[in-house]
Structure formats: structure tokens, C-alpha cells
Design an enzyme around this catalytic site. Structure first.
Site, short mmCIF file in Angstrom:
data_model
loop_
_atom_site.label_atom_id
_atom_site.label_comp_id
_atom_site.label_asym_id
_atom_site.label_seq_id
_atom_site.Cartn_x
_atom_site.Cartn_y
_atom_site.Cartn_z
N ASP A 1 -46.59 25.29 -121.62
CA ASP A 1 -46.94 26.17 -122.74
C ASP A 1 -47.31 25.37 -123.99
O ASP A 1 -48.11 25.80 -124.81
CB ASP A 1 -45.78 27.13 -123.05
N ASN B 1 -43.28 20.08 -116.87
CA ASN B 1 -42.70 21.18 -117.65
C ASN B 1 -43.35 21.27 -119.03
O ASN B 1 -44.07 20.36 -119.44
CB ASN B 1 -41.19 20.93 -117.77
N LYS B 2 -43.05 22.35 -119.72
CA LYS B 2 -43.54 22.59 -121.09
C LYS B 2 -45.06 22.71 -121.12
O LYS B 2 -45.71 22.27 -122.08
CB LYS B 2 -43.04 21.50 -122.05
N SER C 1 -9.86 -26.76 -106.50
CA SER C 1 -9.72 -25.35 -106.09
C SER C 1 -8.97 -24.53 -107.14
O SER C 1 -7.83 -24.13 -106.91
CB SER C 1 -9.08 -25.22 -104.71
#
Lengths: 607, 296
Positions: free
Chosen positions: A148, A145-146, A521
Site C-alpha cells: 500500500d 509487505n506494505k 601441560s
């Protein structure tokens, strides 16, 4: 080809996920006029894109998100084109919300992984890709993306696409498609970009419309977890559930798991007329040809092709809880329609999400992925997650808060696996009892170190022996010399210590002996687990109730002194807790009773 | 095909909810989503009876057609209906005309729902919310947890993986379950068409007496609607995309008189279905705020 595609968008924060999704909604005309006018109003108030419509605000629905400018939860969005209907999970980029991303990934068939062309692959890109791969998504779109902001440079795109393809190869995706775009400007989303004539591949939407993600689950054998039994009247019994795999038709022979009982499908009754068949994903009601015992959590399978049935697994875990996962701790485990108590018996390793390397780990923290072994309280029909998401994907639930704290992806069964069956012996417990002329039982002494457990246990054995009964004492120290010599004193090791002793005691009781167990235990849950192995009345819990200061005064082995000096860590009563029994069969106050009196008290209470 | 998948998913969710519940209830508002929900419930538990009652929060200002439809459905399905009205609101003389939609909804719907859920100790309330309706609904889980006092905290919702629902809860907690989360308005209408589900006639276009209020058409359903001086109701060909209290439900002008017409109109619609709802936009982020307080 399906006409419904479920996908998720993920990637690092600020890569533009919400903007991309907003763009797809906008361009496919999935935003209505009144929502647009609300968007215009919101843009003026919260927008980060100046005068332009801030499309991310379409999907960042919660007020808190608008204020912080980030996505904090999964948003489900719907849009459709002439060719397909889409459900998109828009998932958070911040690391602390990885669990929400997992949620989105669990129902998706395809993942769009966004990267910012200026930044390339980031930690979150790798982390999310690993989660996507682990969750079984086979189709990935790498949306660079980007574009541009890098001048629509082919070199930048090619380098990122190449690096990702190489890095993601071990993830084993069926298909990785890299696409260059600008969500903000709309390049390459719905229309091909005029700025990137060098790219000849499809647009994002074009690819989503065409990609084939069809599964092949219809071809395998039937897996139908039973949700509930419907019996509106005495004559009708139907088993309701959703087909996890395979096809089901009247006349099909089936096997019920875990019981192994066989039957034939008589009919598939439905509102408005019986069905002729049911396929993967269908919710159905099944009527069988005979009365068989089937309840919620059982799985109907094709006869001759059962699933595995096991109570010990190796699995991958994605930890979703705020408190760490620690080996030995108890949880509830839900797998398809069956729920059981569960213990993480060991953490094999933690996965480094950047490198994929296995790191040693004592615990798993929120958002960690690890490989663990898991022991559950009852046998569960299952398949590996890679074979079937429904039959192999479970969750761990905190038994106190009931929060969902872990996603469990079963890889395979361990030890008492589906291939190991309890071999029934022709000599029964009753036969042995008749020969030995005694009733077997397990007398379980619990109490602090130095409380007098071993002393009383051995005195009891002498007395019973004199009575002519067959006995054996399992003493904590003695067992740690052999069977349990590989175990230390961490919480996890103590849990395993008790488990082994309880299992040995069970075998000995089965053999007809009066077994006397003398173990500190300290944990209530472990003693409850031991009790659960025996029939009612066969397990006698004896609380040797000696106050801590008295035990410390006696200190027969000098252990309290060492613990106080700090040279003996994890010592019960000092820096490790002792959980006193709430309702023991017998309570012995050794400060008020002599050993003989204690022995008499127990002896007269045995079955 | 998509409808079959949505139907199977919804039936699966219904059965999980009922298997986990001590005391489940179906929140039934008489609208189209409730009609689809009721139909799915009958399918999920066929041939048995519905394993829960229907809860109708009656503000006393629903359309008359809605009360009539509710009565028809009771006859047809044999369902048990619990109708609950916040009597305190009635006693206080609350009116949707005088006290504003926000206050009205708070008292007569949110408060009333909480009263009813508490009074009957329902632990799982099944409802017809859809994720495509409104922005904060888009983030809603299929199983939505409510803390004591029915509060919804968006940050405390449980991760919901696959179709595996963790419905464990403590005594003072409850869960709202939404089997048609993944349906859109268009899916609802296509399913109504395919299954021939009967819905309130108000969804279909007819000449109805309406007045213009806040940019939408309000139907004069009875003589409780105060007319402004000189205001005369006019007959217009209108229908409703959603139904609630008649003074707060805006009609749209539309000739769509059949389900097929509505599907065609919805597919081409340029406005979302909630535009006629005055309560969504009466405060900023108003739906989220209502949900935090316990609104359905």
C-alpha cells in the site's frame, strides 16, 4: 500431505511480521471476542496505528515488548482453516535475537520472509535467509509487505522478487514463492487484493494451505535414538525412543550403535495393545529378541544400514553464547540422546551472512555462523544434518553455566571416521607384558617451565633403564621439534599439543613401555583428557611443584627474561595461566628435595 | 494424524524429562489438561509404573467434583498423589471472597507450589501449560528454566532447538517441562474423545446452582460462598471450560453434555477458554507477572 504445517515468520525489524500474523489470526477467526476486547483496550494503551486495531499487539505478548514496540522472543501461534492446522513461530527481527529466530526455524518446514516494499532486501533479510537455509528449511515465501505504501506498484514487487530469486539461488531451496501484500490493509493475505489485479498468484493463506512440504524420511533406513530403558520387572526390558527416520516392525533385524550388536525386534508394546509398526516421528517402545546391552544415547538402526560413528566432525555452528567461541575451549555436546565432552579443535572460517563469503576467524561471537572442527570424548552415531535433522543437529552447552551456547549442524566426520575401525591385534597387551616382563604405564610430569620436569624425567629414565625396564621419554621441547612443529603457543595450539602427546603416550603404553611425559601441560582439562585415555592405575600424574619465583630465578633457557620483556607472548605463569593439579598421584617440591630423592619417590610408586 | 504427532511429541518430552531428572514430579490440577497429561504419562512409561508422584496444589476451594475425580484417578492408575496446602494461608484466615483473587492466588497457589517443590526437592516439574492459552504462554519454551527461588526470567530462557532439550541445571535451579505446549483446546478435547479419557463431570452441561458475579456465572458449590443480601442461587444449564477454585471459576451457559458436543461448541467458539478465569485480567499483563513470581 500433512494436515499440520509448522512455519516461521522472519525478516527485518518493522517489516510488519507481527501485524501479518495478527492479520492471519484475525481473518481466520482465530481471535476470540474476549481477546478482541482486550486488544481494543491494549490498542488504546500501546497501539501505534491510531484508531485502527493494532493487530501486532495480539502476538507481542510480553509487557516489555509492548513497551518497546518490538518482538524479543519467539511466540508460537495456532490457527486452522478447513484444510490445515498451522503452528507459527513469530520470531524477532533484531540482530541480537537471531538465536531466537534459529529456535523458531529449527522446527519449521516453511519460512515466510518479510520485506518492506519500500526498503527491499536488507542485511537482515539475507541473514535470516541464510539461517533458514542452514537450518534445512526447503520452502520459502518471500512476502513483499506494505505494498500500500508503494501504490501497489507491480514494478516494485517484480524488482524485489527478481533480486531475491537471483540472490537466493545458491541457498538451494526447493521452492521460493514471492507474494505481494499489505498486512495492515489485508491485501493478498486471505483475500486476493482488489488493488493488485496484475497479480495472478495465490494469496498467502491460499499458498500455505496448498503447499506440499512432505518429507521422505519414511523411506530411509531406521534411526531410533534410545531415550531410556524401561524395565518394570526382571522379565521385561524395553527401549524407549522416537523414530528419527525409517519404519520399524516386529521381526526387523536391527544393529545397535555404537556397539554394533545385532538383534531382532520382538514386539512394539504399547498402552492398549502392541503396535504393528512405527514410522518417522512416532514415540515407541521396542522389545528385542535377546538380552543385549543398550542404554540411553545408543541408536537402533536397520541391520546392514548403520549410520556413521565418529568422534571428530566438521560442522557448521551458529553461536548463541554471550562469551565468544574460541578454539580449544571445552563444552558439553548433546546430539540426539547422547551427551559427551567436546572441544572445538579449529575454526575453519566464519561465514559473512551478507555475501556468504568465508572469512578467517580466531573466534565466533554471538549470532556468528562458522565452520568448525569438533572433537568429542566418545564415538557418536550420527548422520549429516542435511540427511537427518535429529541425527545431525546438536547443541553445545557451557560446562559451567549449562547455558545452550551453540547450535551444531554436522556436515561430515573427520579422520577417525565411521569408516575407520580400530583393528584388533591378535597380540594383546598382556602378551607384550609377559614377554617384556614389565607393567606399562604413563608417568606424566606437569609444572612450570624451569620447574625441573625434564631433569627429573631423564634421571628417572636412567634409573629405570638401569633396573632393566623398557622406557621412553616424551619431552615437550623435543616433540615440538617434530610431531608438533606446526603448533604455536595459543590456547588452542596448546590443547592440540597435549592431545597429540597423550595419544602417542597411549600407543607406547599399549606397546608395553613405561612412558615418561614431561610437558608443562598447564590446563587441568587437558590433563584430565590425557588421563581418560588410560586404564585406572596406568596414569601417574606428577606435579613438579616449584614456585614461580624459583623457576624464574633458575630460568635455564632465558625464557622468563624474554617473557618479562614482552618478546615471548602466551608464556605460562607470566601472561598465560597454570592450573595446578588438584589431586596428583605424586607431588614433588623441588625446593626441598634433591633430584635423586624425587626419582626415588616416583620410582617406588610405579605399578 | 495431527493428534498422533502431538501425542508422540508429548511422550518424547516426558521421557527426556524423566531421563534427565533426579526427582521429577507431575503437576496435577485435576482439570482436563492434567487428565490428558496423566494419560500421556501412562503411555510414555507403559508397561512400567509412573516414574513420578502427582502434585496437587490444594487451595481447599476446589470444586467437590474435583476432589472426587482425583480419588477415582488414584484408584484407577495407582498413582501416588501429594496434596499440598499452604497452611500459613489457612492459619492467616485467607479467603478468596475477602482478600481478592490476586492475593489469594499468590498465597494459595504460587506460594503453595513453591513450598511443595522446595519441601520435596523436585528438580523437574512437568505441567500441562499450553501455548494457545494466553499471550505470555505463547512465548514459553517446552522446558522453562527457573532460577533460584523459582523465578522465571523471560530474557534468560535457553534457545530450544529441534526437539533437543538441554536439561542441565545447578542444584538451586529447576525446570518446568510442558509436554502439551503445542496442543490447542480443541486438540485436548479431540484427544479426550479419541482416547476416552475420563474428566471431571463439571465440563459437561447440567443444571447447577449459580449466581451472577463480574459478568460470569459462579457456582454455589458449598455453603462457604457468601450470598449478597437478597441474592438467590438459580438453576441454570451451565458447564465449565476451565476449572480452578470454584469461587474464581466462571461457568458458561451451554447445553454441551457430551465430549462430541463440546468439540462442536469449541470449534465454533467465539470466546477463548480463559474468559471465565478471573485471575488473568485482575492486573495489566497479569499472567506474565504471576509467572515471573513463580506461578505455574
Amino acid at each position: 500431505m500433512p494436515d499440520l504445517l509448522r512455519l516461521l515468520t522472519c525478516g527485518s525489524v518493522d517489516d510488519g511480521k507481527s501485524t501479518l500474523l495478527g492479520r492471519m489470526l484475525y481473518e481466520t477467526r482465530s481471535i476470540f471476542e474476549d481477546q478482541l476486547s482486550a486488544l481494543e483496550r491494549d490498542t488504546r494503551r500501546y497501539g501505534t496505528q491510531g484508531e485502527r486495531l493494532d493487530l501486532a499487539l495480539l502476538v507481542d505478548g510480553l509487557q516489555a515488548e509492548r513497551e518497546q514496540g518490538i518482538t524479543i522472543d519467539v511466540a508460537y501461534r495456532f490457527f486452522s482453516t478447513a484444510r490445515r492446522r498451522f503452528i507459527v513461530a513469530d520470531t524477532p527481527g533484531h540482530e541480537q535475537y537471531t538465536r531466537n529466530m534459529t529456535t523458531g526455524a529449527s522446527t519449521a518446514d516453511l519460512a515466510i520472509i518479510l520485506v518492506d516494499a519500500r526498503k527491499g532486501l536488507l542485511t537482515q533479510t539475507r541473514r535470516h535467509t541464510r539461517i533458514v537455509a542452514m537450518m534445512g528449511i526447503r520452502h520459502v515465501v518471500l512476502a513483499v509487505n506494505k505494498m500500500d505504501l508503494v501504490g501497489y506498484d507491480q514494478g516494485v514487487f517484480d524488482a524485489i522478487a527478481r533480486e531475491y530469486a537471483e540472490w537466493a539461488t545458491p541457498c538451494g531451496f526447493a521452492e521460493v514463492v514471492a507474494l505481494p501484500l499489505s498486512a495492515l490493509e489485508g491485501d493478498g493475505v486471505v483475500e486476493p487484493s482488489p488493488h493488485m489485479p496484475w497479480f495472478t498468484g495465490p494469496t498467502l493463506l491460499g499458498h500455505l494451505e496448498a503447499v506440499d512440504v512432505s518429507a521422505t524420511a519414511d523411506t530411509g533406513p531406521l534411526r531410533l535414538p534410545v531415550q531410556m530403558v524401561l524395565r518394570p520387572d526382571a522379565d521385561f526390558r524395553g527401549f524407549a525412543g522416537r523414530v528419527a527416520a525409517g519404519v520399524l516392525r516386529p521381526g526387523d533385524p536391527i544393529t545397535v550403535l555404537p556397539s554394533g550388536v545385532e538383534a531382532t525386534v520382538r514386539a512394539l508394546p504399547a498402552f492398549g495393545g502392541d503396535r504393528a509398526e512405527a514410522r518417522t516421528g512416532d514415540s515407541v517402545l521396542v522389545q528385542l529378541d535377546r538380552e543385549v546391552d543398550v542404554s540411553r544415547g545408543d541408536v537402533l538402526t536397520t541391520a546392514g544400514a548403520p549410520t556413521g560413528v565418529a568422534d571428530q566432525f566438521e560442522a557448521r555452528v551458529l553461536w548463541l553464547g554471550h562469551a565468544d567461541l574460541v578454539a580449544g575451549r571445552r563444552y558439553l555436546f548433546k546430539l540426539h540422546t547422547r551427551e559427551a565432552r567436546a572441544t572445538i579443535t579449529a575454526i575453519r572460517h566464519r561465514v559473512d551472512l551478507n555475501t556468504g563469503a568465508a572469512l578467517s576467524a580466531q573466534h565466533l561471537a554471538l549470532n556468528d555462523i562458522g565452520v568448525v572442527t569438533l572433537s568429542v570424548s566418545q564415538p557418536m552415531p550420527f548422520e549429516p544434518y542435511s540427511t537427518n535433522r535429529t541425527m545431525g543437529g546438536g547443541v553445545l552447552i557451557d560446562p559451567v553455566t549449562f547455558d545452550t551456547v551453540g547450535a551444531v549442524l554436522i556436515d561430515f566426520a573427520l579422520r577417525r571416521s565411521g569408516n575407520l575401525h580400530w583393528h584388533p591385534s591378535p597380540i594383546t597387551r598382556d602378551d607384550r607384558r609377559a614377554l617384556m616382563q614389565q607393567r606399562a604405564c604413563c608417568v606424566w610430569f606437569t609444572g612450570l617451565s624451569g620447574s625441573g620436569k625434564s631433569t627429573i624425567a631423564h634421571a628417572l629414565e636412567q634409573r629405570l633403564h638401569a633396573d632393566g625396564r623398557f622406557t621412553y621419554v616424551l619431552d615437550g621441547d623435543n616433540v615440538r621439534h617434530g610431531l608438533n612443529r606446526d603448533l604455536g603457543f595459543t590456547e588452542a595450539a596448546r590443547v592440540e599439543n597435549i592431545r597429540r602427546v597423550a595419544e602417542v603416550a597411549r600407543l607406547m603404553v599399549d606397546a608395553g613401555l613405561v612412558v615418561i611425559v614431561a610437558f608443562i601441560s598447564p590446563f587441568r582439562a587437558d590433563r584430565a583428557m590425557a588421563r581418560s585415555l588410560f586404564a585406572d592405575g596406568e596414569f601417574v600424574e606428577v606435579f613438579v611443584d616449584t614456585p614461580l619465583d624459583e623457576c624464574e630465578r633458575r630460568d635455564p633457557k632465558g625464557l622468563y627474561q624474554k617473557a618479562r620483556a614482552g618478546t615471548l607472548p602466551n608464556f605460562t605463569g607470566i601472561d598465560s595461566p597454570y592450573e595446578a593439579p588438584e589431586a596428583p598421584e605424586i607431588r614433588l617440591e623441588t625446593t626441598a628435595m634433591a633430584v635423586d630423592a624425587c626419582v626415588d619417590c616416583v620410582r617406588t610408586r610405579l605399578p | 494424524m495431527a493428534l498422533d504427532a502431538l501425542e508422540s511429541e508429548a511422550i518424547h518430552i516426558f521421557r527426556e524429562a524423566v531421563a534427565a531428572a533426579r526427582n521429577p514430579v507431575l503437576m496435577y490440577s485435576v482439570g482436563k489438561d492434567s487428565s490428558v497429561l496423566l494419560h500421556l504419562a501412562r503411555k510414555a512409561f507403559h508397561p512400567g509404573p509412573l516414574p513420578f508422584p502427582l502434585l496437587h496444589i490444594d487451595t481447599t476451594f476446589k470444586f467437590r467434583d474435583m476432589y472426587a475425580h482425583r480419588a477415582r484417578m488414584v484408584t484407577e492408575t495407582g498413582a501416588r498423589v501429594i496434596a499440598h496446602t499452604n497452611q500459613a494461608g489457612i492459619a492467616a484466615g485467607l479467603s478468596p471472597f475477602v482478600h481478592g483473587s490476586s492475593h489469594w492466588t499468590d498465597v494459595m497457589k504460587t506460594e503453595a507450589l513453591k513450598q511443595a517443590l522446595d519441601a520435596h526437592a523436585f528438580d523437574i516439574a512437568i505441567g500441562g501449560a499450553r501455548r494457545d492459552e494466553e499471550a505470555s504462554r505463547a512465548k514459553e519454551r517446552v522446558c522453562s528454566f527457573r532460577a533460584a527461588g523459582h523465578r522465571w526470567d523471560p530474557k534468560r530462557q535457553r534457545p530450544e532447538l529441534w526437539d533437543l532439550y538441554n536439561l542441565r541445571m545447578h542444584d538451586d535451579e529447576s525446570v518446568r517441562v510442558f509436554p502439551i505446549s503445542n496442543w490447542t483446546e480443541l486438540d485436548i478435547w479431540r484427544y479426550i474423545e479419541r482416547e476416552q479419557i475420563s474428566v471431571v463431570p463439571l465440563y459437561f452441561a447440567a443444571l447447577r446452582p449459580v449466581v451472577r458475579r463480574s459478568g460470569t456465572w459462579i457456582m454455589v458449590d458449598d455453603d462457604r460462598l457468601p450470598l449478597e443480601p437478597g441474592e438467590v442461587p438459580e438453576q441454570r444449564l451451565v458447564r465449565f471450560r476451565t476449572l480452578g477454585c470454584y469461587p474464581l471459576s466462571g461457568a458458561i451457559e451451554s447445553p454441551a453434555a457430551t465430549v462430541a458436543d463440546i468439540i462442536a461448541e469449541t470449534a465454533a467458539a467465539a470466546a477463548s477458554e480463559r474468559q471465565g478465569r478471573l485471575i488473568d485480567s485482575d492486573q495489566p499483563a497479569s499472567m506474565e507477572k504471576k509467572k515471573r513470581e513463580g506461578y505455574f
